[in-house]
Design an enzyme around this catalytic site. Sequence first.
Site, PDB file in Angstrom:
ATOM      1  N   ASN A   1       0.842  -1.201   0.000  1.00 46.97           N
ATOM      2  CA  ASN A   1       0.000   0.000   0.000  1.00 46.97           C
ATOM      3  C   ASN A   1       0.872   1.244   0.000  1.00 46.97           C
ATOM      4  O   ASN A   1       1.688   1.427   0.917  1.00 46.97           O
ATOM      5  CB  ASN A   1      -0.899   0.037   1.236  1.00 46.97           C
ATOM      6  CG  ASN A   1      -1.739   1.311   1.274  1.00 46.97           C
ATOM      7  OD1 ASN A   1      -2.577   1.541   0.406  1.00 46.97           O
ATOM      8  ND2 ASN A   1      -1.483   2.170   2.247  1.00 46.97           N
ATOM      9  N   GLU A   2       0.716   2.049  -1.021  1.00 47.62           N
ATOM     10  CA  GLU A   2       1.385   3.360  -1.094  1.00 47.62           C
ATOM     11  C   GLU A   2       2.854   3.251  -0.693  1.00 47.62           C
ATOM     12  O   GLU A   2       3.346   4.015   0.138  1.00 47.62           O
ATOM     13  CB  GLU A   2       0.675   4.360  -0.194  1.00 47.62           C
ATOM     14  CG  GLU A   2      -0.783   4.547  -0.549  1.00 47.62           C
ATOM     15  CD  GLU A   2      -1.379   5.834  -0.012  1.00 47.62           C
ATOM     16  OE1 GLU A   2      -0.830   6.422   0.920  1.00 47.62           O
ATOM     17  OE2 GLU A   2      -2.418   6.260  -0.569  1.00 47.62           O
TER      18      GLU A   2
ATOM     19  N   ASN B   1      -5.328   4.840  -4.747  1.00 49.58           N
ATOM     20  CA  ASN B   1      -5.875   5.574  -3.597  1.00 49.58           C
ATOM     21  C   ASN B   1      -5.953   7.038  -4.026  1.00 49.58           C
ATOM     22  O   ASN B   1      -4.915   7.676  -4.225  1.00 49.58           O
ATOM     23  CB  ASN B   1      -4.952   5.462  -2.385  1.00 49.58           C
ATOM     24  CG  ASN B   1      -4.797   4.026  -1.897  1.00 49.58           C
ATOM     25  OD1 ASN B   1      -5.540   3.148  -2.307  1.00 49.58           O
ATOM     26  ND2 ASN B   1      -3.843   3.794  -1.013  1.00 49.58           N
TER      27      ASN B   1
ATOM     28  N   TYR C   1      -7.811  15.752  -0.282  1.00 47.55           N
ATOM     29  CA  TYR C   1      -6.408  16.166  -0.131  1.00 47.55           C
ATOM     30  C   TYR C   1      -5.897  17.042  -1.276  1.00 47.55           C
ATOM     31  O   TYR C   1      -4.847  17.638  -1.143  1.00 47.55           O
ATOM     32  CB  TYR C   1      -5.498  14.940  -0.053  1.00 47.55           C
ATOM     33  CG  TYR C   1      -5.589  14.172   1.244  1.00 47.55           C
ATOM     34  CD1 TYR C   1      -5.497  14.821   2.464  1.00 47.55           C
ATOM     35  CD2 TYR C   1      -5.739  12.792   1.238  1.00 47.55           C
ATOM     36  CE1 TYR C   1      -5.561  14.104   3.660  1.00 47.55           C
ATOM     37  CE2 TYR C   1      -5.797  12.079   2.430  1.00 47.55           C
ATOM     38  CZ  TYR C   1      -5.708  12.742   3.632  1.00 47.55           C
ATOM     39  OH  TYR C   1      -5.760  12.027   4.806  1.00 47.55           O
TER      40      TYR C   1
ATOM     41  N   TRP D   1     -12.744   4.719   1.807  1.00 50.51           N
ATOM     42  CA  TRP D   1     -11.850   4.825   2.957  1.00 50.51           C
ATOM     43  C   TRP D   1     -12.557   5.677   3.980  1.00 50.51           C
ATOM     44  O   TRP D   1     -12.726   6.855   3.758  1.00 50.51           O
ATOM     45  CB  TRP D   1     -10.500   5.446   2.554  1.00 50.51           C
ATOM     46  CG  TRP D   1      -9.518   5.309   3.675  1.00 50.51           C
ATOM     47  CD1 TRP D   1      -9.180   6.261   4.590  1.00 50.51           C
ATOM     48  CD2 TRP D   1      -8.781   4.143   4.019  1.00 50.51           C
ATOM     49  NE1 TRP D   1      -8.297   5.756   5.498  1.00 50.51           N
ATOM     50  CE2 TRP D   1      -8.033   4.451   5.170  1.00 50.51           C
ATOM     51  CE3 TRP D   1      -8.709   2.848   3.489  1.00 50.51           C
ATOM     52  CZ2 TRP D   1      -7.202   3.523   5.792  1.00 50.51           C
ATOM     53  CZ3 TRP D   1      -7.876   1.932   4.102  1.00 50.51           C
ATOM     54  CH2 TRP D   1      -7.126   2.286   5.238  1.00 50.51           C
TER      55      TRP D   1
ATOM     56  N   LYS E   1     -12.388   9.353   8.595  1.00 50.90           N
ATOM     57  CA  LYS E   1     -13.042   9.144   7.296  1.00 50.90           C
ATOM     58  C   LYS E   1     -14.051   8.001   7.324  1.00 50.90           C
ATOM     59  O   LYS E   1     -14.607   7.635   6.289  1.00 50.90           O
ATOM     60  CB  LYS E   1     -11.999   8.886   6.210  1.00 50.90           C
ATOM     61  CG  LYS E   1     -11.113  10.101   5.975  1.00 50.90           C
ATOM     62  CD  LYS E   1     -10.173   9.950   4.818  1.00 50.90           C
ATOM     63  CE  LYS E   1      -9.163  11.049   4.824  1.00 50.90           C
ATOM     64  NZ  LYS E   1      -8.179  10.955   5.930  1.00 50.90           N
TER      65      LYS E   1
HETATM   66  C1  GCB Z   1      -4.047   6.702   2.397  1.00 48.39           C
HETATM   67  C2  GCB Z   1      -3.554   5.520   3.139  1.00 48.39           C
HETATM   68  C3  GCB Z   1      -4.400   5.225   4.344  1.00 48.39           C
HETATM   69  C4  GCB Z   1      -4.726   6.510   5.073  1.00 48.39           C
HETATM   70  C5  GCB Z   1      -5.504   7.403   4.136  1.00 48.39           C
HETATM   71  C6  GCB Z   1      -5.868   8.748   4.744  1.00 48.39           C
HETATM   72  O1  GCB Z   1      -3.823   6.867   1.251  1.00 48.39           O
HETATM   73  O2  GCB Z   1      -3.424   4.379   2.359  1.00 48.39           O
HETATM   74  O3  GCB Z   1      -3.727   4.328   5.151  1.00 48.39           O
HETATM   75  O4  GCB Z   1      -5.412   6.310   6.239  1.00 48.39           O
HETATM   76  O5  GCB Z   1      -4.761   7.663   3.014  1.00 48.39           O
HETATM   77  O6  GCB Z   1      -6.903   8.870   5.364  1.00 48.39           O
HETATM   78  O7  GCB Z   1      -5.085   9.678   4.601  1.00 48.39           O
END
Ligand code: GCB
Length: 890
Positions: free
Chosen positions: A448-449, A514, A520, A605, A626
């Site tokens: 992940n990322e 993502n 953001y 998310w 979130k």
């Molecule tokens: C992301 C991550 C995740 C974070 C989310 C966030 O991209 O993969 O783990 O919690 O953003 O809420 O910023």
Amino acid sequence: MTRTKLVGAAILLGLALPVGTTPAEAQSRQTVKSGAVRQAVPLNQGWRFHFNDSGSNPGEEVLQSGFDDSSWKPVSVPHSWNRIGGYGAKPSEPGNWQGIGWYRLSVEAPAAAPGMRQYLDFAAVSKIAEVWVNEQRVGGHEGAFARFRLDVTDAWKPGQRNLIVVRADNSKVEPGSATSEVIPLAGDFFVHGGIYRDVSLLQLPPVSIDPLDYGGPGVYARATSLTDELATVEVRTRLRNFADGRKVRLLTQVIDAAGRTIAREERSLNVARGASEAKADLSIRSPHRWNGRADPYLYTVRSTLMDGSIVLDSVEQPLGLRTFRFDADNGFFLNGQHLKLHGVSRHQDALRAGWALSPEQHAQDMALIEELGANTVRQAHYQHADEWSELADRAGMVVWAELPYVTSPSLKGDKGSAALWANAEHQLREQIRQNYNHPSIVMWSVGNEVDSAKGFGQKGEPPKPLALLQHLNAVAKQEDPGRPTTMADCCEGLSMIATAGEKLAGTTDLIGYNRYFGWYYPKPLEAAAQLGQTLDKLHAEHPKLPISLSEYGAGGAITQHSDDVKSGFVNFIGRPHPEEYQAWVHEQSWPVLAERDFVFASWVWAMFDFSSDLRGEGDSYDLNDKGLVTADRKARKDAFWFYKAAWSDAPALHIAGKRYVDRAYPVMDVKAYANAPAAQLSLNGRPLGTAACVNFVCEWKRVPLRPGPNKAVVTASVGGKTVRDTTVWNGPAANAGIRIDAGNLAGRVIQGKRFGSDTFVSGGTPMVLNMGSFGGRSLGPERSVQTSSPELFDYWREGEAFSYAVPAANGAWKVTLHLFEPKADTTRKALTVSANGEPVIENLDVASAAGGPLRELVREFPVTVSDGVLRLDFKTSGGKTSVAAIELTR
Ligand code: GCB
């Protein structure tokens, strides 16, 4: 010292399995009764715990049986010493300790026949475990999420009192720390420490189904072919023999949901010393498929090892028969049928419990996800409990399972150490073997990322994640050729985070992106267009790669509310995070996803708010907000109701904004979510008309509220059934005045006066004074304004020209403007304000009149409203003007 006595049928197991008998061949065909399946002896109760804080460092003596642990805290597992996050003000007592926790359990062990092997089974210990039995070190484990088993036979004393000591380490990942070679190295989720899943004892004869296969069940089944007429199921049973070559019988069965054995194979085996494997191919006529939520039918596979008629060991695993495939243009197909996957990500975390979840909490989470109407779950960002995957099997969820290779392979600008690679590979093999039989899991995510280290404040050169990603991809394929690999990307095509520039897309069979449009990234109000364009571009750039949206979303706080989600500043890292804005982001995003078949899946998310000690946002501390549901599972946020309308088969209707009871303005936009074509609103018994429900959103604009309670009733007809929802909103008192917190996305009460969020405005830009911080790092220098109402200046609106058209009752009003100059700027500016076309302020240089920048300047003037609207026009020459708040009072 704790005194736990183990009781129960399981204890007898050790005694009931005599070894060394040579049964007659004829006896061996006896049917195995259920109940003969391997039982574990639970060891969850009676532990003593001590966190190694404040220098009272326990040393070797804690391993000794004579050590007095009576001052340690009595605990039962699942247990964690961390309690992170909550709503409201942060308590002074921190719950985010990182370091070493010690556990001791003194337990009277069941007796066992000579030669029996004893294994301790830990379903998970975070993050690094070391274990001693009766003062002897029996092993350890690195990784917070996988089950591990230790062969403790040489140290264990059957029928006597035994002492188990566990050292669990979740110390902060930093150069030189033990945890810095164990994935994950970063992420916004907190790595809770402790024995946070079950512990048990396994007693097995010297030849058994292998308990030491990366913590896996030792029995692995998959369909090698599947048609409507016939399924061929290959079952691999791994065996472990501590004795010399041994003749046994292995019975392999497939049992249907009604408990009938519908396929069996039995054979004699000569099992050599060490580990070996036996394969059985079983046929199932007219197989009943596991078909997702529509029909999650499960068989059971049982492998039974026998010595004559005596059962040596027996293990059951779930079996779901399904075919699936991913297509770059058309998405996901389950059993040949297209299935649009829409769902949520879930962390294994709940308020006050952290990661130490009870079976009831797992079940509650799955029930909420089912209620939402989701058909897929992403296990973020690591291996979840086995019981969670069982719940997913039974619910028919399609699951993205994930390895915790998160954010970065290294704390430096390199590709990661050999030790870290070995650890990541080990965790991956554990995860795949332990979860191999869950039909719900259809893909293995290996990261992940992994190029977002810079986003977490890592200094110096960005690390190089590609080599490890490629390696893990190869390991996943070797472990399980039957499931595709995937990964979640953070950064492709985005310039906000500095990466090593390695191209990651294409490493795995599938990909998830993502992406946080509306949150953001710049221009949040263009969320829908940006999301659509981005997905189309990614698809065009990777025409052969099945793509998904592995994360999207926005923060949502149920105590923060907006009157107009399109007017205020979106402060993603701070406060407020109005519930209505989160819902709006989802309203914008879902139609974009729904109309793109090439997007094989999307995961919101996240399903629940979860602990993240890097954050202070919305109305919470140490939480990522979130979630569609709060971390205590008590409140379904508006965004939940939106998705329920969009996804659920059941008739759904829900009025939005119910928690914003005391309204700031005498008019409001009423919104409801429904899976009906149209809905009717009545307020205080008066019908206000029918609104079309477009993409599940039904809206009535500018509905006037009377002072005090207003009862709203919304009704709709879904598939011939009438659904109804009601709520009460309090309109402001007639003499309350109208107050606008300019630039702010949420309204609030300041010094006893209720301000609404920035509303009724056109032109200009919402601005913020201080964004907030992430992991203690502020985004920009902290500033403050000289004023008696500092909160009013957290946000403001600025521009060369902007206007407010405020609905107000006819008559005389006093207008109060709260002005200031945010920049240390010497340019003279001249502000003109007119009210309903008449100039009320002319050529005002706010900074000089206030005595400098960052100082409040109040200006008041009378106005008369004659047509129900007060229009205020702000114009500036020589630069921009800033207004922090507008008050209309009688
Ligand atoms: C992301 C991550 C995740 C974070 C989310 C966030 O991209 O993969 O783990 O919690 O953003 O809420 O910023």
